[in-house]
Design a protein around this motif. Structure first.
Motif, PDB file in Angstrom:
ATOM      1  N   ARG A 200     -10.224 -12.062   9.841  1.00 47.32           N
ATOM      2  CA  ARG A 200      -8.891 -11.610  10.659  1.00 47.32           C
ATOM      3  C   ARG A 200      -7.831 -10.853   9.974  1.00 47.32           C
ATOM      4  O   ARG A 200      -8.146 -10.333   8.579  1.00 47.32           O
ATOM      5  CB  ARG A 200      -8.027 -12.873  10.788  1.00 47.32           C
ATOM      6  N   TYR A 201      -6.648 -10.347  10.637  1.00 48.95           N
ATOM      7  CA  TYR A 201      -5.691  -9.423   9.896  1.00 48.95           C
ATOM      8  C   TYR A 201      -4.538 -10.264   9.291  1.00 48.95           C
ATOM      9  O   TYR A 201      -4.082 -11.028  10.220  1.00 48.95           O
ATOM     10  CB  TYR A 201      -5.380  -8.436  10.898  1.00 48.95           C
ATOM     11  N   ALA A 202      -4.192 -10.012   8.371  1.00 51.42           N
ATOM     12  CA  ALA A 202      -2.928 -10.443   7.896  1.00 51.42           C
ATOM     13  C   ALA A 202      -2.265  -9.785   6.812  1.00 51.42           C
ATOM     14  O   ALA A 202      -2.815  -9.379   5.810  1.00 51.42           O
ATOM     15  CB  ALA A 202      -3.088 -12.073   7.340  1.00 51.42           C
ATOM     16  N   TYR A 203      -1.102  -9.170   7.017  1.00 57.88           N
ATOM     17  CA  TYR A 203      -0.515  -8.204   6.122  1.00 57.88           C
ATOM     18  C   TYR A 203       0.014  -8.928   4.899  1.00 57.88           C
ATOM     19  O   TYR A 203       0.510  -9.786   4.819  1.00 57.88           O
ATOM     20  CB  TYR A 203       0.840  -7.494   6.827  1.00 57.88           C
ATOM     21  N   SER A 204      -0.591  -8.492   3.718  1.00 54.50           N
ATOM     22  CA  SER A 204      -0.122  -9.142   2.489  1.00 54.50           C
ATOM     23  C   SER A 204       0.148  -8.045   1.415  1.00 54.50           C
ATOM     24  O   SER A 204      -0.520  -6.996   1.193  1.00 54.50           O
ATOM     25  CB  SER A 204      -1.418 -10.111   1.859  1.00 54.50           C
ATOM     26  N   ASN A 205       1.429  -8.364   0.621  1.00 53.34           N
ATOM     27  CA  ASN A 205       1.523  -7.226  -0.259  1.00 53.34           C
ATOM     28  C   ASN A 205       0.711  -7.221  -1.500  1.00 53.34           C
ATOM     29  O   ASN A 205       0.754  -6.502  -2.311  1.00 53.34           O
ATOM     30  CB  ASN A 205       3.084  -7.649  -0.793  1.00 53.34           C
ATOM     31  N   SER A 206      -0.099  -8.530  -1.567  1.00 52.32           N
ATOM     32  CA  SER A 206      -1.100  -8.516  -2.621  1.00 52.32           C
ATOM     33  C   SER A 206      -2.065  -7.648  -2.528  1.00 52.32           C
ATOM     34  O   SER A 206      -2.940  -7.168  -3.707  1.00 52.32           O
ATOM     35  CB  SER A 206      -1.626 -10.027  -2.756  1.00 52.32           C
ATOM     36  N   ASP A 207      -2.567  -7.395  -1.322  1.00 52.29           N
ATOM     37  CA  ASP A 207      -3.650  -6.348  -0.902  1.00 52.29           C
ATOM     38  C   ASP A 207      -3.695  -5.029  -1.980  1.00 52.29           C
ATOM     39  O   ASP A 207      -4.548  -4.498  -2.687  1.00 52.29           O
ATOM     40  CB  ASP A 207      -3.745  -5.999   0.241  1.00 52.29           C
ATOM     41  N   ASN A 208      -2.489  -4.457  -1.837  1.00 51.96           N
ATOM     42  CA  ASN A 208      -2.371  -2.888  -2.595  1.00 51.96           C
ATOM     43  C   ASN A 208      -2.121  -3.082  -3.984  1.00 51.96           C
ATOM     44  O   ASN A 208      -2.428  -2.079  -4.421  1.00 51.96           O
ATOM     45  CB  ASN A 208      -1.234  -1.978  -1.796  1.00 51.96           C
ATOM     46  N   ILE A 209      -1.714  -4.266  -4.488  1.00 51.79           N
ATOM     47  CA  ILE A 209      -1.620  -4.394  -5.900  1.00 51.79           C
ATOM     48  C   ILE A 209      -3.128  -4.515  -6.255  1.00 51.79           C
ATOM     49  O   ILE A 209      -3.598  -3.804  -7.461  1.00 51.79           O
ATOM     50  CB  ILE A 209      -0.989  -5.842  -6.304  1.00 51.79           C
ATOM     51  N   ALA A 210      -4.046  -4.952  -5.598  1.00 58.76           N
ATOM     52  CA  ALA A 210      -5.421  -5.149  -6.060  1.00 58.76           C
ATOM     53  C   ALA A 210      -6.059  -3.905  -5.864  1.00 58.76           C
ATOM     54  O   ALA A 210      -7.036  -3.473  -6.896  1.00 58.76           O
ATOM     55  CB  ALA A 210      -6.134  -6.113  -5.232  1.00 58.76           C
ATOM     56  N   VAL A 211      -5.641  -2.844  -5.040  1.00 63.60           N
ATOM     57  CA  VAL A 211      -6.278  -1.750  -4.590  1.00 63.60           C
ATOM     58  C   VAL A 211      -6.126  -0.891  -5.779  1.00 63.60           C
ATOM     59  O   VAL A 211      -6.896  -0.132  -6.625  1.00 63.60           O
ATOM     60  CB  VAL A 211      -5.594  -0.991  -3.308  1.00 63.60           C
ATOM     61  N   ALA A 212      -4.628  -0.912  -6.386  1.00 63.43           N
ATOM     62  CA  ALA A 212      -4.246  -0.004  -7.367  1.00 63.43           C
ATOM     63  C   ALA A 212      -5.248  -0.293  -8.826  1.00 63.43           C
ATOM     64  O   ALA A 212      -5.427   0.379  -9.656  1.00 63.43           O
ATOM     65  CB  ALA A 212      -2.798  -0.206  -7.677  1.00 63.43           C
ATOM     66  N   LEU A 213      -5.007  -1.663  -8.678  1.00 63.46           N
ATOM     67  CA  LEU A 213      -5.739  -2.359 -10.268  1.00 63.46           C
ATOM     68  C   LEU A 213      -7.458  -1.911  -9.962  1.00 63.46           C
ATOM     69  O   LEU A 213      -7.859  -1.609 -11.174  1.00 63.46           O
ATOM     70  CB  LEU A 213      -5.778  -3.902 -10.128  1.00 63.46           C
ATOM     71  N   MET A 214      -7.885  -1.771  -8.806  1.00 65.19           N
ATOM     72  CA  MET A 214      -9.344  -1.437  -8.776  1.00 65.19           C
ATOM     73  C   MET A 214      -9.439   0.139  -9.256  1.00 65.19           C
ATOM     74  O   MET A 214     -10.425   0.571  -9.943  1.00 65.19           O
ATOM     75  CB  MET A 214      -9.624  -1.521  -7.338  1.00 65.19           C
ATOM     76  N   ALA A 215      -8.265   0.923  -8.795  1.00 65.82           N
ATOM     77  CA  ALA A 215      -8.372   2.184  -9.184  1.00 65.82           C
ATOM     78  C   ALA A 215      -8.200   2.489 -10.473  1.00 65.82           C
ATOM     79  O   ALA A 215      -8.904   3.502 -11.172  1.00 65.82           O
ATOM     80  CB  ALA A 215      -7.186   3.127  -8.606  1.00 65.82           C
ATOM     81  N   GLU A 216      -7.586   1.784 -11.096  1.00 66.78           N
ATOM     82  CA  GLU A 216      -7.147   1.943 -12.649  1.00 66.78           C
ATOM     83  C   GLU A 216      -8.657   1.370 -13.373  1.00 66.78           C
ATOM     84  O   GLU A 216      -9.119   1.994 -14.227  1.00 66.78           O
ATOM     85  CB  GLU A 216      -6.102   1.012 -13.277  1.00 66.78           C
ATOM     86  N   GLN A 217      -9.363   0.226 -12.894  1.00 68.30           N
ATOM     87  CA  GLN A 217     -10.491  -0.089 -13.668  1.00 68.30           C
ATOM     88  C   GLN A 217     -11.714   0.987 -13.504  1.00 68.30           C
ATOM     89  O   GLN A 217     -12.375   1.439 -14.241  1.00 68.30           O
ATOM     90  CB  GLN A 217     -10.890  -1.339 -12.957  1.00 68.30           C
ATOM     91  N   ALA A 218     -11.667   1.687 -12.073  1.00 69.92           N
ATOM     92  CA  ALA A 218     -12.830   2.666 -11.722  1.00 69.92           C
ATOM     93  C   ALA A 218     -12.542   3.834 -12.783  1.00 69.92           C
ATOM     94  O   ALA A 218     -13.532   4.706 -13.023  1.00 69.92           O
ATOM     95  CB  ALA A 218     -12.637   2.898 -10.548  1.00 69.92           C
TER      96      ALA A 218
END
Length: 402
Positions: A200-218
Motif C-alpha cells: 500500500r501507499y503511505a507517505y513517510s518522512n523516514s523513506d527519504n532518510i533511508a534513501v540518502a543513507l543508501m546513497a551514502e553507503q553505495a
C-alpha cells in the motif's frame, strides 16, 4: 530596533504555536552547468490572456483571512521565464517577492533525494531492487526486505520518525535543536513496518532518510556532496543548499505563521534543517527550484530507462500536501492530472512555507508556486491554493500549445 519584551514573548509563542501545529500535522519537515532557465529572457509581461487572471488569483490568496504575506509563481517555457508575485517578501518593508529569494522547499526536497538515488541507479552504484538489508543491515531486521523502489514510492511501510513522541518532544522544547541527521531513524528503530512492503501507499518522512543513507553507503560519500555533484552542478543550481542549522542565506523570502485577525509572525528561521535533512531540509530559490524540476523531470539528469521506472505511477498516492487535480505517486515524483492536462512534480510544506513545483514530462515547461505560510493548517486556504496551482498549470499548458 529591538523588540519590546511583550512583543518578543508574543513572537516566541507564535513560533511555538506554528511548530506544534506543524507537528500535529506531521509537517515540521517537509557536470557541465545547464543554461539558466531565464537565458532567453522573459516574454513581455501583461500580453497573455491569462496574465491578469493569474495575478488576481495570487493576490486573492494573499488577501484571504490568514493568507500568506507573500506569494510568487514562476512559469518557464523553453528557457523563457515569467514571474508573478503578490504581497511582500518581508512584512513591513513593501519589498516584493523575487525569484532569487531564499526559502525552505520542505518536502520538495524528497525529489532531490530521488534525483540523487536515480542518478546512482543510472551509474549502477545502486539498483531499485536493492534492499535495506543489503545496504543498511544495521537498521532493524524487520525493515530489511524494503527496497529502494518502495522507499522512493512511499510503499515501504517504514514508521515515520517525525511522528514519534520522542522526536516531537525535542522539537517542542527546542525547535532549533541540532539533530544528528544520520540517526533520525533511531527514533522509530523499535517499531516494525506498518504494512508488508509494496502492499500500500503511505507517505513517510523516514523513506527519504533511508534513501540518502543508501546513497551514502553505495558511494562512501556524504549525501550533501552527492547533491552537489549529481544535481546542483549539472543543473546549474547556484543558490540551493542543504544546511544543518536554522539560518537561511540572504536575500530571504521570509516565511510566517499566520492566523485570521492576528499579525503574521516571522518563522523563517524557527526550526533546524537537521531534523528534516533529505526529507525536507533543502533551501533554494524560486528560480533554482524551477530549474531543478525541469531538469529532474526532463532528460538532463536521467536515462530513458530510469525515467521510465520513475514514472510507474500509483493512482491515489498524493503528495503532502496534495497537489492540484488527481494525484498519483511515482518514484520521488508525483503526477498531477488537472482539468487542463498533466504535469509531474512535488509539493511541500513546513512552518512558514508551502511549495508546488511541476513540469511537463519533457521538462521544457515548468511551474512553481511558493507561498510564505504553511497554508496546509487551514483546509479552506489549502483548497484555494490548489485551485490557484491548477490555474497556473492550465496557463502553462495552454501557452505551450502551437
Amino acid at each position: 530596533m529591538p523588540a519590546s519584551a511583550p512583543a518578543a514573548r508574543t513572537g516566541r509563542r507564535a513560533v511555538r504555536r506554528a511548530v506544534v501545529a506543524a507537528l500535529a500535522a506531521g509537517a515540521v519537515l517537509t557536470g557541465t552547468a545547464a543554461a539558466p532557465v531565464a537565458a532567453g529572457g522573459p516574454p513581455p509581461a501583461g500580453h497573455g490572456p491569462h496574465d491578469e487572471g493569474l495575478r488576481r488569483a495570487l493576490a486573492g490568496l494573499v488577501e484571504a483571512p490568514g493568507g500568506p504575506p507573500g506569494a510568487i509563481a514562476v512559469l518557464t517555457r523553453d528557457g523563457h521565464r515569467q514571474v508573478y508575485r503578490a504581497g511582500t517578501a518581508e512584512v513591513g518593508t513593501g519589498r516584493p517577492p523575487r525569484a532569487g529569494g531564499h526559502m525552505r522547499v520542505a518536502s520538495a526536497a524528497k525529489a532531490f533525494s530521488g534525483a540523487v538515488a536515480l542518478s546512482l541507479v543510472d551509474r549502477r552504484a545502486l539498483a531499485l531492487d536493492d534492499t535495506i538489508g543489503d545496504r543498511l543491515p544495521h537498521l532493524p531486521a524487520a525493515w530489511h526486505a524494503v527496497t529502494l523502489r518502495q522507499l522512493l514510492q512511499h510503499t515501504s511501510g517504514l514508521p515515520d520518525f517525525s511522528r514519534s513522541k520522542a522526536f516531537q518532544d525535542i522539537v517542542r522544547a527546542d525547535p532549533r535543536h541540532h539533530f544528528d541527521s544520520r540517526r533520525l531513524l533511531d527514533f522509530v528503530a523499535d517499531q516494525g513496518l506498518a504494512f508488508p512492503p509494496g502492499s500500500r501507499y503511505a507517505y513517510s518522512n523516514s523513506d527519504n532518510i533511508a534513501v540518502a543513507l543508501m546513497a551514502e553507503q553505495a558511494t562512501g560519500r556524504p549525501y550533501e556532496a552527492l547533491l552537489n555533484d549529481l544535481v546542483y552542478r549539472p543543473l546549474g543550481l547556484r543558490e540551493t543548499s542543504l544546511p544543518q542549522g536554522y539560518r537561511l542565506p540572504r536575500p530571504l523570502l521570509h516565511g510566517y505563521d499566520t492566523a485570521p485577525g492576528e499579525p503574521p509572525v516571522d518563522v523563517s528561521e524557527a526550526i533546524s534543517a537537521s531534523g528534516a535533512w533529505a526529507s525536507g531540509g533543502i533551501v533554494s530559490t524560486p528560480a533554482d527550484l524551477s530549474a531543478f524540476i525541469g531538469g529532474y523531470t526532463g532528460p538532463r539528469l536521467l536515462t530513458p530507462a530510469t525515467r521510465h521506472a520513475q514514472r510507474d505511477f500509483l493512482p491515489g498516492g498524493a503528495s503532502e500536501p496534495a497537489g492540484p487535480g488527481a494525484n498519483a505517486a511515482g518514484l520521488a515524483l508525483f503526477r498531477y492530472t488537472t482539468r487542463c492536462g498533466t504535469v509531474l512534480g512535488h509539493t511541500g510544506n513546513t512552518p512558514g512555507y508551502t511549495q508546488f513545483a511541476a513540469a511537463t514530462p519533457d521538462g521544457r515547461r515548468t511551474v512553481t508556486v511558493s507561498v510564505t505560510s504553511q497554508v496546509t493548517l487551514d483546509p479552506a486556504l489549502l483548497a484555494r491554493l490548489r485551485a490557484v496551482e491548477e490555474k497556473f498549470v492550465c496557463a502553462l499548458l495552454e501557452r505551450g500549445r502551437p
